[in-house]
Design an enzyme around this catalytic site. Structure first.
Site, PDB file in Angstrom:
ATOM      1  N   GLU A  93     -46.767 -51.906 -26.575  1.00  0.00           N
ATOM      2  CA  GLU A  93     -46.433 -51.078 -27.727  1.00  0.00           C
ATOM      3  C   GLU A  93     -44.935 -50.821 -27.756  1.00  0.00           C
ATOM      4  OE1 GLU A  93     -50.356 -48.576 -28.918  1.00  0.00           O
ATOM      5  OE2 GLU A  93     -49.133 -47.663 -27.347  1.00  0.00           O
ATOM      6  N   CYS A 120     -48.406 -39.490 -17.639  1.00  0.00           N
ATOM      7  CA  CYS A 120     -48.101 -40.595 -18.553  1.00  0.00           C
ATOM      8  C   CYS A 120     -49.307 -41.509 -18.738  1.00  0.00           C
ATOM      9  CB  CYS A 120     -46.915 -41.389 -18.003  1.00  0.00           C
ATOM     10  SG  CYS A 120     -46.404 -42.774 -19.045  1.00  0.00           S
ATOM     11  N   SER A 190     -34.079 -45.930 -19.109  1.00  0.00           N
ATOM     12  CA  SER A 190     -34.751 -44.828 -18.427  1.00  0.00           C
ATOM     13  C   SER A 190     -35.534 -45.351 -17.227  1.00  0.00           C
ATOM     14  CB  SER A 190     -35.700 -44.116 -19.397  1.00  0.00           C
ATOM     15  OG  SER A 190     -36.386 -43.063 -18.747  1.00  0.00           O
ATOM     16  N   CYS A 338     -43.316 -39.682 -26.322  1.00  0.00           N
ATOM     17  CA  CYS A 338     -43.011 -39.939 -24.919  1.00  0.00           C
ATOM     18  C   CYS A 338     -44.251 -39.764 -24.049  1.00  0.00           C
ATOM     19  CB  CYS A 338     -41.909 -38.970 -24.476  1.00  0.00           C
ATOM     20  SG  CYS A 338     -41.401 -39.158 -22.777  1.00  0.00           S
TER      21      CYS A 338
END
EC number: 2.1.1.192
Length: 348
Positions: A93, A120, A190, A338
């Site tokens: 994605e 996550c 990140s 996020c």
């Protein structure tokens, strides 16, 4: 080289010459890929090329795109999440995040993620494989076409741990900078922080990119080692104090400040004592903190901190001399925010 995406002008000129064509044919391919940003990334569509040249490229397996769109999900705030299928039938994605003046592409670097951060969704299904640079770049083209505007900013904050795919990451950044004409200063990488990889990132950046001007963002999410280990299993291998020292070295070597991502989890890391610990940890070097509200996923019971706690936490950091911002979550109603990206359509 079979996928032409990510190739430089020199690369494509050499392809043309290898097939007995003039070098300018390579420049035509380059312009078609990067300047026109066509959706039909098919050799047949490069109509400026002689038909026999196109046919030879196709027969020899050259292509421009490997990904296919499986799903489009447009959130109420205009954020677009794309579910893309790879040639080996894996799924990734990516997200396009628009504002009036910017279009930020949130890109995946791997199929899944091995880090298993407890907050996550991506890591819940493990790691399948790392993406090639061409697959990373293809995400940009799909976002641009679907949103009908050019991407201006890049964040490697999608699926995967970028530093575990460092070579393809840096090759994609080189193309984003040189070919897509997006400044390194508008690119953020990140990472949850991998032992020895921050210094390796700096060294390899100077080798592959000639410099290091992108922003490094550390997914810190805790102010002490004990708390970090409870939410990020890999933290056991890399103590916070060592992360901070490696980040200070990165700043000295590159001249670029480091960002620290801090996900606010109610009752876990959002107390004022945590803000004081974080202030002491980060005091004295060039950095910035992004406070992020938690975005709910089904498998875990973490809760968002209250707005009051968030504001108090921010104020304490500011009063202690730490530069801090609140990051607004985008695409929540389509699980595009996020920590919510996955490998399959369950996230709709």
């Amino acid at each position: 080289m079979k996928n032409l995406l990510g190739s430089s002008i020199n690369d494509l000129e050499n392809v043309a010459l290898d097939y007995g064509q003039a070098a300018f044919r390579g420049r035509q391919i380059y312009n078609w890929i990067y300047n026109y940003r066509n959706k039909n990334k098919n050799i047949d569509q490069i109509e400026v090329l002689p038909l026999d040249f196109r046919e030879k490229l196709k027969v020899d397996g050259f292509k421009v795109s490997e990904l296919v769109i499986k799903e489009r999900n447009l959130a109420n705030d205009g954020t677009l999440k794309l579910l893309l299928s790879t040639e080996d039938n894996e799924s990734i994605e990516c997200v396009g995040i628009p504002t009036e003046k910017r279009l930020t592409a949130c890109l995946s670097s791997q199929v899944g993620c091995p880090m298993d951060c407890k907050f996550c969704a991506t890591g819940k299904e493990g790691l399948k494989r790392s993406l090639k640079a061409s697959e990373i770049l293809d995400q940009i083209l799909f976002i641009e076409y679907e949103m009908n505007r050019k991407v201006t900013n890049i964040v490697f904050m999608g699926m995967g741990e970028p530093l575990l795919n460092i070579d393809e990451l840096l090759l994609s950044i080189r193309s984003i900078n040189n070919d897509f004409q997006i400044s390194q200063r508008k690119i953020t990488v990140s990472t949850v922080a991998i032992p020895k990889m921050i210094s390796k990132l700096s060294a390899k950046s100077f080798q592959i990119l000639s410099n290091c001007q992108f922003t490094l963002a550390i997914s810190l999410h805790a102010s002490n080692q004990k708390t970090r280990e409870t939410i990020i299993p890999s933290a056991k291998n890399y103590e916070i104090k060592n992360i901070i020292e490696d980040c200070k070295t990165f700043v000295r070597e590159t001249g670029r400040r480091v960002s620290f991502e801090y996900l606010m989890l109610s009752g876990v890391n959002d107390k004022l004592e945590h803000a004081c610990e974080l202030s002491n940890l980060l005091k004295g070097f060039q950095c910035h903190v992004n406070l992020i509200q938690y975005n709910q996923i089904d498998e875990v019971e973490f809760q968002r901190t209250s707005l009051k706690n968030l504001q108090l936490f921010q104020s304490r950091l500011v009063n202690n001399g730490i530069a801090v911002s609140l990051r607004k979550s985008r695409g929540l109603d389509k699980n595009a925010a996020c920590g919510q990206l996955r490998q399959n359509a369950k996230s709709k």
